[in-house]
Design an enzyme around this catalytic site. Sequence first.
Site, PDB file in Angstrom:
ATOM      1  N   CYS A  79      61.157  34.699   1.449  1.00 18.05           N
ATOM      2  CA  CYS A  79      61.137  33.373   0.838  1.00 18.05           C
ATOM      3  C   CYS A  79      62.467  33.061   0.142  1.00 18.05           C
ATOM      4  CB  CYS A  79      59.940  33.235  -0.100  1.00 18.05           C
ATOM      5  SG  CYS A  79      59.564  31.513  -0.520  1.00 18.05           S
ATOM      6  N   HIS A 187      55.586  34.446   3.401  1.00 17.26           N
ATOM      7  CA  HIS A 187      55.258  35.584   2.532  1.00 17.26           C
ATOM      8  C   HIS A 187      54.404  36.592   3.303  1.00 17.26           C
ATOM      9  CE1 HIS A 187      56.677  34.104  -1.402  1.00 17.26           C
ATOM     10  NE2 HIS A 187      56.411  32.902  -0.902  1.00 17.26           N
ATOM     11  N   GLU A 189      53.505  39.479   2.403  1.00 14.32           N
ATOM     12  CA  GLU A 189      52.606  40.170   1.474  1.00 14.32           C
ATOM     13  C   GLU A 189      51.352  39.352   1.169  1.00 14.32           C
ATOM     14  OE1 GLU A 189      54.981  37.519  -1.223  1.00 14.32           O
ATOM     15  OE2 GLU A 189      55.291  38.585   0.669  1.00 14.32           O
TER      16      GLU A 189
END
Length: 211
Positions: A79, A187, A189
């Site tokens: 990001c 993202h 994660e």
Amino acid sequence: MIAIIDYQAGNLTSVFRALKWLKQECVVTKDYETLCSASHVIFPGVGAAGDAMFHLKRTGLDRVIIQLAREGKPLLGICLGTQIIFDFSEENTTPCLGILPGTVKRFPEDLMSSGALLKIPHMGWNSVSFRTNHPVFRGISDHAEFYFVHSFFPRPDSEEYVLGTTSYGIEFPSAVGAANVVAVQFHPEKSGRPGLAILENFCGWRGTDAE
């Protein structure tokens, strides 16, 4: 050991937890020796480019990140960490790290899809069309979706740095990289199994496109 760069730019805990779920040894750190001794480095981030670069320069982490990239250490940008590896960001008119050549652009205000005005920031789930069989993206389904939240996107100087694209009114680069550096606008994660697969691939990557 995987080092997650701590520069007060959010989402560090979620990256740490994802790596722990993958049973990877990891640490959140801004310590020079720890970063240099790590096998891999993750450069995450949410927030504004100007604030991020101010903190990186104030702490000297800007020079450390550039050094790690030049030395061939596998480096993953996420990001905001993806955006500020380029030369310049339109956000806050910010000179950035210059690890990859290019600029970071803001989405146009008049983005349209199917006759409807699209909201900025681009927020939510979207797909990525990966262009190459890069080791970090190997095994990812063409139907996989990833979580995005951003108003700016990278625009490399050359198409050779574009590893994947996403459509949101326009087609924009959502995965970029060269040599030992790879970076994603989404993202991983926060992107479920496909995102975890990318993180796991990165942790096993030695930093070359050919693996």
